[in-house]
Structures are given as structure tokens and as C-alpha cells.
Design a protein around this motif. Structure first.
Motif, mmCIF file in Angstrom:
data_model
loop_
_atom_site.group_PDB
_atom_site.id
_atom_site.type_symbol
_atom_site.label_atom_id
_atom_site.label_comp_id
_atom_site.label_asym_id
_atom_site.label_seq_id
_atom_site.Cartn_x
_atom_site.Cartn_y
_atom_site.Cartn_z
ATOM 1 N N ALA A 83 0.838 -1.206 0.000
ATOM 2 C CA ALA A 83 0.000 0.000 0.000
ATOM 3 C C ALA A 83 0.868 1.248 0.000
ATOM 4 O O ALA A 83 0.585 2.229 -0.691
ATOM 5 C CB ALA A 83 -0.913 0.004 1.230
ATOM 6 N N SER A 84 1.942 1.201 0.758
ATOM 7 C CA SER A 84 2.834 2.350 0.853
ATOM 8 C C SER A 84 3.467 2.650 -0.514
ATOM 9 O O SER A 84 3.735 3.805 -0.857
ATOM 10 C CB SER A 84 3.871 2.067 1.939
ATOM 11 N N ILE A 85 3.668 1.603 -1.309
ATOM 12 C CA ILE A 85 4.235 1.791 -2.654
ATOM 13 C C ILE A 85 3.207 2.426 -3.604
ATOM 14 O O ILE A 85 3.497 3.431 -4.253
ATOM 15 C CB ILE A 85 4.752 0.447 -3.220
ATOM 16 N N VAL A 92 -2.767 7.856 -8.276
ATOM 17 C CA VAL A 92 -3.592 7.008 -7.410
ATOM 18 C C VAL A 92 -4.203 7.868 -6.309
ATOM 19 O O VAL A 92 -5.400 7.785 -6.007
ATOM 20 C CB VAL A 92 -2.757 5.860 -6.788
ATOM 21 N N ARG A 93 -3.404 8.739 -5.714
ATOM 22 C CA ARG A 93 -3.904 9.620 -4.653
ATOM 23 C C ARG A 93 -5.031 10.498 -5.202
ATOM 24 O O ARG A 93 -6.067 10.673 -4.565
ATOM 25 C CB ARG A 93 -2.783 10.484 -4.083
ATOM 26 N N ALA A 94 -4.806 11.027 -6.428
ATOM 27 C CA ALA A 94 -5.816 11.902 -7.036
ATOM 28 C C ALA A 94 -7.124 11.141 -7.246
ATOM 29 O O ALA A 94 -8.213 11.679 -7.019
ATOM 30 C CB ALA A 94 -5.296 12.461 -8.357
ATOM 31 N N GLY A 114 -5.544 8.630 8.468
ATOM 32 C CA GLY A 114 -4.631 8.337 7.365
ATOM 33 C C GLY A 114 -3.293 9.033 7.546
ATOM 34 O O GLY A 114 -2.743 9.065 8.649
ATOM 35 N N ARG A 115 -2.765 9.558 6.432
ATOM 36 C CA ARG A 115 -1.476 10.246 6.472
ATOM 37 C C ARG A 115 -1.606 11.718 6.078
ATOM 38 O O ARG A 115 -0.807 12.540 6.471
ATOM 39 C CB ARG A 115 -0.484 9.600 5.485
ATOM 40 N N ASP A 116 -2.614 12.005 5.228
ATOM 41 C CA ASP A 116 -2.727 13.343 4.634
ATOM 42 C C ASP A 116 -4.116 13.938 4.855
ATOM 43 O O ASP A 116 -4.563 14.765 4.090
ATOM 44 C CB ASP A 116 -2.465 13.249 3.123
ATOM 45 N N ILE A 117 -4.802 13.485 5.891
ATOM 46 C CA ILE A 117 -6.188 13.930 6.080
ATOM 47 C C ILE A 117 -6.230 15.409 6.497
ATOM 48 O O ILE A 117 -6.955 16.209 5.907
ATOM 49 C CB ILE A 117 -6.935 13.046 7.110
ATOM 50 N N ARG A 168 9.392 6.122 3.493
ATOM 51 C CA ARG A 168 8.718 6.244 2.211
ATOM 52 C C ARG A 168 7.510 7.191 2.297
ATOM 53 O O ARG A 168 7.311 8.049 1.459
ATOM 54 C CB ARG A 168 8.290 4.877 1.695
ATOM 55 N N ASP A 169 6.726 7.050 3.379
ATOM 56 C CA ASP A 169 5.521 7.865 3.513
ATOM 57 C C ASP A 169 5.851 9.347 3.755
ATOM 58 O O ASP A 169 5.078 10.226 3.398
ATOM 59 C CB ASP A 169 4.636 7.346 4.657
ATOM 60 N N SER A 170 7.013 9.611 4.375
ATOM 61 C CA SER A 170 7.355 11.002 4.695
ATOM 62 C C SER A 170 8.114 11.686 3.576
ATOM 63 O O SER A 170 8.119 12.910 3.489
ATOM 64 C CB SER A 170 8.236 11.065 5.945
#
Ligand code: DC
Length: 210
Positions: A83-85, A92-94, A114-117, A168-170
């Protein structure tokens, strides 16, 4: 006031548990957005397609329904990594933004984690909590969770996973994990579930009183 709470934080920080508790407490729907990325990754793996196949990834993401996730299948360690990939692909985010924003605008309110809410999906959320904990504590919690589900656990491997995912997420360019300027950080390293929940309730009532 509509109850919209944005909860962000790194892998295994306890944000999911906290979000579920808050949702039950306030009786509002909860969306775990990590499941969207996990389900996208699962769809690609199922089709035997590479995780960096942008076109197919977008097609899978667009086809997701927010309701029919098979949690158990998605919650495993490999799927978090996959998922992180896929989550680093901007397209995909869009593709997943509208569904998340629709969920956020439900009249009864919503709790979204989540991460970007707080930064991208709901920048206007009246309450934003950034949940964090030390990598060792997070690895320990993940180990307990996986063991509870009968998965084999190797603590060193879990800790390595968590560091890799944090990195990776940051560091991705599209909607990286970061603390929104108006978020309140809740460090749960030394807190049990009940204590973390009590601290979160205090943050919520502090925000509501402003
Ligand atoms: O929260 P989680 O472990 O289920 O998330 C899995 C991965 O999905 C995570 O490593 C990064 C990605 N993710 C994201 O990029 N944005 C979100 N809002 C939620 C998850």
C-alpha cells in the motif's frame, strides 16, 4: 457543529484504534483511508500487475467502493508495504480524493484517519490530531496485533518495516506524511489505549470550545 475529526500519523501509531473509539463515542462514521491504498494494492496483486503500473493502479483505485473491504485480508504486513508503494503514485492519490472528501462532508460528521487527512483531504477540519509513538513502541504494538491474528512475528523485521514505511511515507513528493500546522500532536508512546482515548477527547473538547 458538525463533528469532523482528521487523524493522521505513521504506521502502527495507534491512530486506527483511536479513530474507532472516537467514532463509537461520538456515534459518527469512521473511514480508515489506509484501507483504500491497501485495497488498491490488493487489486493489483490479484491481477498479477506490478505495483507501479500507474494506469492499472488508477483503474483499481477508481473502482473501489468504500464499504466492501475484507479487513483481515488487507491488514497483513505485506499489504501495508504494498500500500505504501501504490500510495506514492500521485495519480492514485488523485483518484481517491473525491471519495474521501465526500465521506468527510457527511452531514452527521466523520472521523477519518490516514497520512494526509489534515493536510490535503480535509484541510478545514476543525479538529486535527497527529498521533505518533516511538518506532519501538509501534513495532511492539504491531507484533501484538499480528500475533493476535495468528501471523508469525519477527520483531526486528517489524521494526525495519516501520522505519522503511516512515521513510517512504514522509519523503514522497505527493501528500507526504507531515503534521498539519494546526494539528495537535498526541504522542502515545507512554499511553495505554484508555489514556490515549482520554487525551484525544480532551483535544476534541478543547477545539470545540474555541
Ligand atoms: O495506515 P495504514 O498502515 O493502513 O496505511 C498503509 C499505507 O497506505 C501507508 O504506509 C501509506 C498509505 N496511506 C497514505 O499514503 N495515505 C493515507 N491517507 C493512508 C494510508
Amino acid at each position: 457543529m458538525s463533528m469532523l475529526i482528521a487523524i493522521d500519523g505513521p504506521a502502527a501509531s495507534g491512530k486506527g484504534t483511536l479513530a474507532r473509539r472516537l467514532a463509537r463515542h461520538f456515534n459518527v462514521p469512521h473511514l480508515d483511508t489506509g484501507l483504500l491504498y491497501r485495497a488498491t494494492a490488493a487489486g493489483l496483486l490479484q491481477q498479477g500487475v506490478r505495483l507501479d503500473d500507474v494506469e492499472r493502479a488508477v483503474a483499481v483505485a477508481r473502482g473501489l467502493a468504500l464499504t466492501d473491504f475484507d479487513d483481515d485480508q488487507l491488514r497483513g504486513r505485506e499489504m501495508g508495504e504494498a500500500a505504501s508503494i501504490v500510495a506514492a503514485i500521485p495519480e492514485v492519490r488523485a483518484a481517491l480524493i473525491d471519495a474521501q472528501r465526500r465521506f468527510a462532508s457527511r452531514p452527521e460528521g466523520a472521523i477519518i484517519d490516514g497520512r494526509d487527512i489534515g493536510t490535503v483531504i480535509c484541510p478545514d477540519a476543525p479538529v486535527k490530531i497527529f498521533v505518533t509513538a516511538s518506532p519501538e513502541t509501534r513495532a511492539q504494538r504491531r507484533a501484538l496485533e499480528l500475533a493476535g491474528r495468528g501471523e508469525k512475528v519477527d520483531f526486528a523485521a517489524l521494526l525495519a518495516d516501520i522505519s522503511k514505511r516512515d521513510e517512504r511515507d514522509s519523503s514522497r513528493s505527493s501528500a507526504p506524511l507531515k503534521v498539519a500546522p494546526d494539528a495537535i500532536t498526541l504522542d502515545t508512546t507512554a499511553l495505554g489505549i484508555e489514556e490515549a482515548f482520554a487525551a484525544a477527547l480532551q483535544i476534541v473538547s478543547g477545539r470545540a470550545a474555541r
